[in-house]
Enzyme design. Structure first.
Site, mmCIF file in Angstrom:
data_model
loop_
_atom_site.group_PDB
_atom_site.id
_atom_site.type_symbol
_atom_site.label_atom_id
_atom_site.label_comp_id
_atom_site.label_asym_id
_atom_site.label_seq_id
_atom_site.Cartn_x
_atom_site.Cartn_y
_atom_site.Cartn_z
ATOM 1 N N TYR A 159 0.435 -1.222 0.164
ATOM 2 C CA TYR A 159 0.166 0.000 -0.041
ATOM 3 C C TYR A 159 0.635 1.017 0.100
ATOM 4 O O TYR A 159 0.453 2.118 -0.374
ATOM 5 C CB TYR A 159 -0.874 0.497 0.863
ATOM 6 C CG TYR A 159 -1.871 1.092 1.067
ATOM 7 C CD1 TYR A 159 -2.892 0.462 -0.200
ATOM 8 C CD2 TYR A 159 -2.803 1.501 1.572
ATOM 9 C CE1 TYR A 159 -4.129 1.537 -0.142
ATOM 10 C CE2 TYR A 159 -3.677 2.371 1.314
ATOM 11 C CZ TYR A 159 -4.704 2.535 0.738
ATOM 12 O OH TYR A 159 -5.546 3.074 -0.138
ATOM 13 N N LYS A 166 -3.121 8.262 2.970
ATOM 14 C CA LYS A 166 -4.761 7.950 3.350
ATOM 15 C C LYS A 166 -4.563 8.542 5.149
ATOM 16 O O LYS A 166 -5.639 9.154 5.906
ATOM 17 C CB LYS A 166 -5.410 6.447 3.924
ATOM 18 C CG LYS A 166 -5.287 5.887 1.877
ATOM 19 C CD LYS A 166 -6.376 6.713 1.847
ATOM 20 C CE LYS A 166 -7.395 5.979 0.651
ATOM 21 N NZ LYS A 166 -8.747 7.159 0.101
#
Length: 259
Positions: A159, A166
């Site tokens: 990720y 995020k």
């Protein structure tokens, strides 16, 4: 029976195809009586969304907007304001992007331009949209919902820079909630479990991620886009009128477990 979003106007950004969480949020809003408008990046996305709308029996305008451009965002809000008679109750931010090559290997190898692009597209776009939508949302009070993921607070292999983006997005939710709360504008995030979308396909090992969550989550299964959409609907609705600055997890309880 009265639908909970009757009389409410919602602008949904980031819908791309039938797998998009944004599209499923739009379906939930439509089901509950909201008036919809869509914002998409370009012509390809517009054509896709218009086909989805036709199949679902939804009549709504589709505006093109590059959310990294403050000028285009201002124009978008003028268009939405005109369509909705100067008011807006719901804004869905479902915009995120990172270079595919940044979503594999080591995070330490992240390029400077890749880092900047991920944050500009995935985080600053929320700030730009919130600022431009503020006068419309403040007229009758409103709600902004964005989409995040557990990789914002835990290391998820592959990720990488999107997890860091995020994390910044979730912090922005809290700061925006503090800025806008006095005008009865709420800002929240939904943290969805891994769901197969077009964007998710760029993450290395994504299928293994879904399998892992299915095995470890208390519900012993993955979640689907409709479950995430209904959670977003709740946050966008008057039922959540006392909630702001929060991240709501819709991941079958996976976030409470030890990875």
């Amino acid at each position: 029976m009265t639908q909970i979003m009757d009389g409410r106007c919602a602008l949904v950004t980031g819908a791309r195809n039938k797998w998009s969480i944004a599209w499923h949020i739009a379906l939930s809003l439509h089901r509950e009586g909201a008036r919809l408008a869509f914002s998409v990046f370009g012509e390809r996305e517009e054509n896709s969304v218009r086909k989805l709308m036709a199949d679902a029996g939804i009549d709504a305008p589709v505006f093109q907007c590059d959310a990294s451009s403050a000028e285009q965002v201002e124009q978008l809000m003028q268009q939405a304001g005109s369509f909705f008679d100067g008011r807006l109750h719901c804004l869905v931010h479902a915009i995120a992007f990172a270079k595919k090559e940044e979503l594999s290997g080591e995070y330490v190898a992240t390029s400077q331009d890749g880092f900047a692009l991920a944050h500009d597209a995935s985080v600053y776009s929320l700030i730009t949209l919130a600022r431009a939508a503020r006068p419309l949302l403040a007229r009758e009070g409103g709600s902004i919902v964005t989409l995040t993921y557990l990789g914002a607070e835990r290391v998820v292999p592959g990720y990488n820079v999107m997890g860091v983006a995020k994390a910044a997005l979730e912090a922005s939710v809290r700061y925006l909630a503090a800025d806008l709360g006095g005008e009865q504008i709420r800002v929240n995030a939904v943290s969805a479990g891994p769901i197969k979308t077009l964007a998710a396909g760029a993450i290395a090992g994504f299928d293994s991620m879904i399998q892992h969550v299915s095995e470890r989550a208390p519900l012993k299964r993955a979640v689907d886009a409709d479950e995430v959409a209904d959670a977003a609907l709740f946050l966008l609705s008057p039922l959540a009128r006392g909630i702001t600055g929060e991240t709501l997890y819709v991941d079958g309880g996976y976030n409470i477990t030890a990875m």
